[in-house]
Design a protein around this motif. Structure first.
Motif, PDB file in Angstrom:
ATOM      1  N   PHE A   1       6.615 -31.732  11.179  1.00 58.85           N
ATOM      2  CA  PHE A   1       5.182 -31.648  11.456  1.00 58.85           C
ATOM      3  C   PHE A   1       4.766 -30.186  11.435  1.00 58.85           C
ATOM      4  CE2 PHE A   1       6.329 -35.715  13.369  1.00 58.85           C
ATOM      5  CZ  PHE A   1       5.328 -36.543  12.883  1.00 58.85           C
ATOM      6  N   ILE A   2       3.691 -29.910  10.731  1.00 55.03           N
ATOM      7  CA  ILE A   2       3.136 -28.566  10.619  1.00 55.03           C
ATOM      8  C   ILE A   2       1.673 -28.656  11.025  1.00 55.03           C
ATOM      9  CG2 ILE A   2       2.628 -26.637   9.051  1.00 55.03           C
ATOM     10  CD1 ILE A   2       4.824 -27.952   7.170  1.00 55.03           C
ATOM     11  N   ALA A   3       1.228 -27.770  11.924  1.00 49.70           N
ATOM     12  CA  ALA A   3      -0.156 -27.853  12.383  1.00 49.70           C
ATOM     13  C   ALA A   3      -0.654 -26.495  12.851  1.00 49.70           C
ATOM     14  CB  ALA A   3      -0.297 -28.875  13.516  1.00 49.70           C
ATOM     15  N   GLY A   4      -1.947 -26.305  12.697  1.00 49.87           N
ATOM     16  CA  GLY A   4      -2.575 -25.066  13.163  1.00 49.87           C
ATOM     17  C   GLY A   4      -3.914 -24.880  12.479  1.00 49.87           C
ATOM     18  N   PRO A   5      -4.661 -23.887  12.889  1.00 53.94           N
ATOM     19  CA  PRO A   5      -5.969 -23.645  12.275  1.00 53.94           C
ATOM     20  C   PRO A   5      -5.833 -23.141  10.850  1.00 53.94           C
ATOM     21  CG  PRO A   5      -5.422 -21.876  13.777  1.00 53.94           C
ATOM     22  CD  PRO A   5      -4.347 -22.909  13.941  1.00 53.94           C
ATOM     23  N   CYS A   6      -6.844 -23.402  10.039  1.00 55.15           N
ATOM     24  CA  CYS A   6      -6.809 -22.969   8.643  1.00 55.15           C
ATOM     25  C   CYS A   6      -6.576 -21.465   8.547  1.00 55.15           C
ATOM     26  CB  CYS A   6      -8.115 -23.361   7.955  1.00 55.15           C
ATOM     27  SG  CYS A   6      -8.182 -22.880   6.220  1.00 55.15           S
ATOM     28  N   VAL A   7      -7.335 -20.704   9.323  1.00 58.30           N
ATOM     29  CA  VAL A   7      -7.264 -19.252   9.262  1.00 58.30           C
ATOM     30  C   VAL A   7      -7.227 -18.703  10.682  1.00 58.30           C
ATOM     31  CG1 VAL A   7      -9.784 -18.950   9.224  1.00 58.30           C
ATOM     32  CG2 VAL A   7      -8.322 -17.206   8.179  1.00 58.30           C
ATOM     33  N   ILE A   8      -6.638 -17.535  10.841  1.00 55.76           N
ATOM     34  CA  ILE A   8      -6.648 -16.858  12.135  1.00 55.76           C
ATOM     35  C   ILE A   8      -8.068 -16.372  12.398  1.00 55.76           C
ATOM     36  CG2 ILE A   8      -5.767 -14.919  13.481  1.00 55.76           C
ATOM     37  CD1 ILE A   8      -3.219 -15.036  11.769  1.00 55.76           C
ATOM     38  N   GLU A   9      -8.737 -17.005  13.345  1.00 56.78           N
ATOM     39  CA  GLU A   9     -10.097 -16.608  13.707  1.00 56.78           C
ATOM     40  C   GLU A   9     -10.092 -15.637  14.884  1.00 56.78           C
ATOM     41  OE1 GLU A   9     -12.521 -20.036  14.396  1.00 56.78           O
ATOM     42  OE2 GLU A   9     -11.826 -21.068  12.590  1.00 56.78           O
ATOM     43  N   SER A  10      -9.182 -15.871  15.841  1.00 56.02           N
ATOM     44  CA  SER A  10      -9.101 -15.040  17.038  1.00 56.02           C
ATOM     45  C   SER A  10      -7.785 -15.326  17.740  1.00 56.02           C
ATOM     46  CB  SER A  10     -10.262 -15.333  17.995  1.00 56.02           C
ATOM     47  OG  SER A  10     -10.142 -16.651  18.507  1.00 56.02           O
ATOM     48  N   ALA A  11      -7.365 -14.406  18.599  1.00 56.52           N
ATOM     49  CA  ALA A  11      -6.165 -14.633  19.405  1.00 56.52           C
ATOM     50  C   ALA A  11      -6.380 -15.807  20.351  1.00 56.52           C
ATOM     51  CB  ALA A  11      -5.827 -13.365  20.189  1.00 56.52           C
ATOM     52  N   GLU A  12      -7.600 -15.966  20.846  1.00 58.45           N
ATOM     53  CA  GLU A  12      -7.898 -17.065  21.763  1.00 58.45           C
ATOM     54  C   GLU A  12      -7.682 -18.414  21.086  1.00 58.45           C
ATOM     55  OE1 GLU A  12     -11.585 -18.703  24.563  1.00 58.45           O
ATOM     56  OE2 GLU A  12     -11.991 -17.287  22.935  1.00 58.45           O
TER      57      GLU A  12
END
Length: 261
Positions: free
Chosen positions: A5-16
């Motif tokens: 399983f791979i997951a995460g936001p499309c792009v780094i928007e912020s550290a938060e």
């Protein structure tokens, strides 16, 4: 074979944002016994418009991904677009991803292979599953020619990812037969369940799509033998700065992973 399983936001928007997503992945891993790989891009080099948000760039982006790895113990996957990015990214990333449009770029594949890290190659929108034997062979030959010793089982460390094929203008269609075709090449074939619902360039200067089909893409891929699943997720996808129409709501990820298990 345990699914990837791979997951995460499309792009780094912020550290938060990275923290919010990473905390949820850790929670899912604890609840379901999974080992979800954290994914985010430091630079979206293929945005539709010059004015579109691209991310923090190589140096800052890799640092931010390294912080996530250190804080949460998650494995990291990110994509590279130029061969000179491979070595610095490999200092943090466990898996280097080759974007679909670039999967035939020999120098990029060779540079990724030379890092000794696992390489995930996304199938181009204009290629068949059977065509992917050639990008895979470039990676395997590079490992062999350079006696890369860090990979105990070479073929298990080059992955292929299905993400649909171009269907006329501004649309994609998934031929799920590509999954068993690619399983004849490598033992690990991932279904990109979010990019496969895109409508590229079909939303007035940005990529559109419809996230409602994401769970169906995952379940259909499982029926065709997929060994892993790739989800771009966001706590509030409609406000995401890239691929907003396609990202899965973070709150819906655990139930879908549980169903796939």
């Amino acid at each position: 074979m345990k699914p990837i399983f791979i997951a995460g936001p499309c792009v780094i928007e912020s550290a938060e944002l990275l923290d919010i997503v990473a905390q949820k992945l850790v929670e899912i891993n604890r609840n379901l016994g999974t080992d979800i790989i954290f994914k985010a891009s430091f630079d979206k080099a293929n945005r539709t418009s010059l004015s579109s948000f691209r991310g923090p760039g190589l140096e800052r982006g890799v640092q931010m991904l390294g912080d996530i790895k250190e804080k949460y113990g998650l494995r990291i996957l990110t994509d590279i677009h130029e061969s000179q990015q491979a070595a610095p990214v490999a200092e943090v990333a466990d898996i280097l991803q080759i974007p679909a449009f670039l999967c035939r770029q020999t120098d990029l594949l060779v540079a990724a292979a030379l890092t000794g890290k696992t390489v995930n190659i996304k199938k181009a929108q204009f290629l068949s599953g059977k065509d992917m034997k050639y990008p895979v062979q470039k990676v395997l030959d590079t490992w062999k020619q350079n006696n890369i010793p860090t990979l105990s089982d070479a073929e298990d460390n080059v992955w292929l990812t299905e993400r649909g094929n171009s269907f006329g203008y501004n649309n994609l269609v998934v031929d799920f037969r590509n999954i068993p075709d690619m399983l004849e090449i490598v033992p690990r074939v991932i279904m990109d369940c979010t990019h496969s619902v895109q409508r590229p360039g079909g939303a007035d200067g940005k990529t559109g799509g419809d996230r409602v089909f994401v769970p169906s893409m995952a379940k259909a891929a499982k029926a065709f033998g997929a060994t892993g699943y790739f989800f771009e997720v966001h706590p509030n996808p409609d406000n995401g700065l890239s691929d907003a129409a396609n990202m899965l709501e973070l709150s819906n990820l655990e139930s879908l992973v549980k169903e796939l298990l």
